[in-house]
Design an enzyme around this catalytic site. Structure first.
Site, short mmCIF file in Angstrom:
data_model
loop_
_atom_site.label_atom_id
_atom_site.label_comp_id
_atom_site.label_asym_id
_atom_site.label_seq_id
_atom_site.Cartn_x
_atom_site.Cartn_y
_atom_site.Cartn_z
CB SER A 22 0.20 2.57 7.23
OG SER A 22 0.84 2.81 8.21
N PRO B 285 -20.37 10.09 8.94
CG PRO B 285 -20.23 8.31 9.57
CD PRO B 285 -20.59 8.52 9.17
CB VAL B 286 -16.62 14.14 7.26
CG1 VAL B 286 -15.38 14.22 6.89
CG2 VAL B 286 -18.03 13.57 6.57
CB THR C 229 -1.02 -0.28 0.81
OG1 THR C 229 -1.20 1.47 0.70
CG2 THR C 229 0.11 -0.34 2.29
CG ASP C 230 -1.15 5.14 -0.98
OD1 ASP C 230 -1.41 4.61 0.34
OD2 ASP C 230 -1.53 5.55 -1.59
CD GLU C 231 -2.79 4.04 4.37
OE1 GLU C 231 -2.67 3.70 6.26
OE2 GLU C 231 -4.26 4.06 4.41
NE ARG D 193 -6.55 8.14 3.18
CZ ARG D 193 -5.91 9.48 3.93
NH1 ARG D 193 -5.08 10.18 3.51
NH2 ARG D 193 -5.90 8.94 5.43
CG LEU E 176 -15.30 8.38 2.72
CD1 LEU E 176 -15.55 8.59 4.07
CD2 LEU E 176 -13.99 8.97 1.21
P1 NAD Z 1 -10.13 -6.53 2.38
O1 NAD Z 1 -10.22 -6.39 4.16
O2 NAD Z 1 -11.65 -6.35 1.98
O3 NAD Z 1 -9.75 -8.48 2.61
C1 NAD Z 1 -8.90 -8.98 3.40
C2 NAD Z 1 -9.49 -10.33 3.10
O4 NAD Z 1 -8.07 -11.16 3.54
C3 NAD Z 1 -10.65 -10.77 3.70
O5 NAD Z 1 -11.11 -11.61 2.60
C4 NAD Z 1 -9.85 -11.79 4.90
O6 NAD Z 1 -11.09 -12.91 4.84
C5 NAD Z 1 -8.20 -12.22 4.32
N1 NAD Z 1 -7.97 -12.89 5.88
C6 NAD Z 1 -7.73 -12.27 6.53
N2 NAD Z 1 -7.19 -12.66 7.58
C7 NAD Z 1 -6.79 -13.30 6.59
C8 NAD Z 1 -5.73 -14.40 7.03
N3 NAD Z 1 -5.00 -14.68 8.26
N4 NAD Z 1 -5.31 -15.92 6.57
C9 NAD Z 1 -5.84 -16.21 5.24
N5 NAD Z 1 -7.29 -14.65 4.81
C10 NAD Z 1 -6.96 -13.95 5.03
O7 NAD Z 1 -8.98 -6.03 2.08
P2 NAD Z 1 -8.55 -5.05 0.56
O8 NAD Z 1 -9.18 -3.63 0.75
O9 NAD Z 1 -8.82 -6.07 0.17
O10 NAD Z 1 -7.34 -5.34 0.66
C11 NAD Z 1 -6.61 -6.19 0.08
C12 NAD Z 1 -4.84 -6.25 -0.05
O11 NAD Z 1 -4.38 -4.98 -0.75
C13 NAD Z 1 -4.72 -5.77 1.71
O12 NAD Z 1 -3.00 -6.57 1.56
C14 NAD Z 1 -4.31 -4.61 2.17
O13 NAD Z 1 -3.31 -4.54 2.26
C15 NAD Z 1 -3.85 -3.77 0.62
N6 NAD Z 1 -4.73 -2.50 -0.52
C16 NAD Z 1 -5.61 -2.19 -0.40
C17 NAD Z 1 -5.55 -1.07 -0.70
C18 NAD Z 1 -7.31 -0.45 -0.18
O14 NAD Z 1 -7.90 0.70 -1.27
N7 NAD Z 1 -8.22 -1.39 0.17
C19 NAD Z 1 -4.76 -0.46 -1.23
C20 NAD Z 1 -3.45 -0.37 -1.70
C21 NAD Z 1 -3.64 -1.52 -1.03
O1 DAU Z 2 -4.13 3.79 0.28
C1 DAU Z 2 -4.28 2.69 0.66
C2 DAU Z 2 -5.55 2.65 1.41
O2 DAU Z 2 -6.31 3.24 1.71
C3 DAU Z 2 -4.91 0.99 2.20
O3 DAU Z 2 -4.29 0.42 2.28
C4 DAU Z 2 -6.08 0.40 3.50
O4 DAU Z 2 -6.52 -0.76 3.03
C5 DAU Z 2 -7.71 1.31 2.87
O5 DAU Z 2 -8.34 0.75 4.39
C6 DAU Z 2 -7.33 2.38 2.25
O6 DAU Z 2 -6.85 2.89 3.76
P1 DAU Z 2 -7.67 4.42 4.48
O7 DAU Z 2 -7.65 4.41 5.73
O8 DAU Z 2 -7.07 5.89 3.00
O9 DAU Z 2 -10.10 4.48 4.02
P2 DAU Z 2 -10.19 4.49 4.18
O10 DAU Z 2 -11.96 4.34 3.77
O11 DAU Z 2 -10.84 3.71 6.30
O12 DAU Z 2 -10.89 5.83 5.10
C7 DAU Z 2 -10.34 7.09 3.92
C8 DAU Z 2 -10.63 8.26 4.14
O13 DAU Z 2 -11.81 8.84 4.65
C9 DAU Z 2 -9.16 8.65 5.76
O14 DAU Z 2 -8.80 9.44 5.34
C10 DAU Z 2 -10.65 8.72 6.67
C11 DAU Z 2 -11.56 9.15 6.14
N1 DAU Z 2 -13.22 8.80 6.12
C12 DAU Z 2 -13.20 7.16 6.63
C13 DAU Z 2 -14.30 6.32 7.08
C14 DAU Z 2 -14.31 5.00 7.19
C15 DAU Z 2 -13.96 9.16 7.10
O15 DAU Z 2 -14.00 10.28 6.72
N2 DAU Z 2 -15.51 9.00 7.78
C16 DAU Z 2 -15.21 7.75 7.86
O16 DAU Z 2 -15.97 7.13 8.60
#
Ligand code: NAD
Ligand code: DAU
Length: 340
Positions: free
Chosen positions: A154, A208-209, A125-127, A217, A193
């Site tokens: 992260s 909820p913001v 992730t970029d985080e 983002r 979000l």
């Molecule tokens: P998600 O939470 O939707 O899915 C995660 C999946 O992993 C789930 O199906 C869960 O059951 C499975 N899992 C969790 N623990 C496990 C374990 N111990 N063994 C086997 N399976 C397990 O997550 P996502 O948003 O699809 O993210 C997927 C990957 O991409 C993550 O590694 C995350 O860090 C990365 N990522 C996410 C984002 C984003 O914006 N969502 C961006 C960049 C990178």
């Molecule tokens: O940048 C990549 C990451 O993006 C991934 O690595 C993470 O797995 C993924 O969950 C996501 O992380 P963020 O923390 O950016 O995503 P989230 O949707 O939780 O929040 C996006 C933005 O919105 C963040 O600035 C927090 C804000 N937010 C989030 C929630 C859930 C709110 O303001 N209100 C909310 O209720």
């Protein structure tokens, strides 16, 4: 090729499993997922019966189980999506993030080495780069930006990245890493979000913001993330990191207002709430390396992608309503009672 997709019942892994199963009928796609609260088998329903697809329930932390699976299946490629992925949950329970995102990855690396996997790809992730100031639009994350994490989530992902690179340098494991910005699109779990705001707005509930909603983002449609990973596992250079992002920076408030506008709901639903501790200000990815080296290009911009995504949530209410009601957790028992 036989490809293991861990975490494939989650948001991005699920989209990747769809993409790969449909795009490469000659490849075998095996999804391994522990089906935590974030894993949902209903996401895999459209591909469940395809001849080149298989689902296995299991935990990447379970060394004996993972070893047996690799011995039996002889994977060519491993793509690791499995993770605890929600920043807010990592603030409540950091230990689980270390167990899954670090220790689980170590199990996968050991077993990939033992069974001679030809490519281990870590979805990062970029985080891991921390955040950028709001008033320096000229700054973006490149692959050389130092790791500088903010949340337990992260920090766990950065730790995993370092382990992956160590297994390459020390044991010559053929690895790649991709670091992507925020994804959006179908099958996104409604605690994040965009799907949270869509589902709550449709129910006329308050939105909820965090803080002032000014955090930025860099949004990428999940389809574009999938095509990028596909290119990296096929053409990416071993030991390399590739940033993935599409230059779609938006403040959280802009995103929420866009959703409200398309749904025809009033901005009075917006409620500013206490900020996330350690809240990263701004993410912005420089994707030059993957564009120049692998020829990757995103097909979605945010304005068209978010429209389609909102439509998807309107047309697939059962998927997210089952999640909100908790019913999706009965699905495995229902679907698999005769399959084991
Ligand atoms: P998600 O939470 O939707 O899915 C995660 C999946 O992993 C789930 O199906 C869960 O059951 C499975 N899992 C969790 N623990 C496990 C374990 N111990 N063994 C086997 N399976 C397990 O997550 P996502 O948003 O699809 O993210 C997927 C990957 O991409 C993550 O590694 C995350 O860090 C990365 N990522 C996410 C984002 C984003 O914006 N969502 C961006 C960049 C990178
Ligand atoms: O940048 C990549 C990451 O993006 C991934 O690595 C993470 O797995 C993924 O969950 C996501 O992380 P963020 O923390 O950016 O995503 P989230 O949707 O939780 O929040 C996006 C933005 O919105 C963040 O600035 C927090 C804000 N937010 C989030 C929630 C859930 C709110 O303001 N209100 C909310 O209720």
């Amino acid at each position: 090729m036989k490809i293991l997709v861990t975490g494939g019942a989650g948001f991005i892994g699920g989209n990747f499993a769809h993409y790969m199963t449909n795009t490469y009928p000659e490849d075998q796609i095996v999804v391994l997922d522990a089906l935590t609260y974030a894993g949902n088998l209903e996401t895999l329903e459209p591909i469940m019966d395809k001849p080149n697809f298989k689902f296995v329930k299991g935990d990447i932390r379970d060394r004996a189980f993972i070893d047996d699976l690799f011995a039996k299946e002889k994977f060519d490629v491993v793509v690791n999506f499995a993770a605890e992925s929600h920043v807010d949950r990592s603030i409540e329970n950091p230990g689980l993030f270390v167990e899954t995102n670090v220790m689980g990855v170590q199990v996968l690396l050991d077993v990939s080495l033992k069974y001679g996997v030809k490519r281990y790809h870590q979805v990062s992730t970029d985080e891991v780069y921390g955040d950028l100031p709001l008033d320096r639009k000229d700054l973006m994350f490149t692959e050389d930006t130092p790791l500088h994490t903010s949340s337990p989530y992260s920090a766990s992902k950065a730790s995993a990245d370092l382990l992956v690179l160590a297994y390459h340098r020390t044991f010559k494991l053929p690895v790649t890493i991709s670091r992507c910005s925020n994804n959006y699109g179908p099958y996104h779990f409604p605690e994040k979000l965009i799907p949270l705001m869509i589902s709550r707005a449709l129910a006329d509930e308050s939105l909820p913001v965090y803080g002032k909603g000014e955090n930025v983002r860099d949004w990428l449609h999940v389809h574009d993330h999938c095509t990028a990973i596909d290119l990296v596992i096929r053409k990416g250079r071993e030991g390399e990191v590739y940033n993935i992002g599409g230059h779609n920076e938006r403040t959280n408030l802009e995103v929420v207002k866009t959703i409200l506008k398309q749904l025809g709901k009033p901005e009075s639903l917006i409620h500013f709430v206490t900020d996330r501790p350690g809240h990263d200000l701004r993410y912005a990815i420089d994707p030059t390396k993957i564009e120049n080296e692998l020829g990757w290009k995103p097909v979605y911009n945010f304005d068209t992608g978010i429209k389609q995504t909102i439509e998807w949530y309107l047309n697939n209410k059962t998927w997210w309503e089952n999640i909100i009601s908790g019913e999706y957790q009965d699905y495995y028992a229902k679907m698999y009672k005769d399959r084991q």
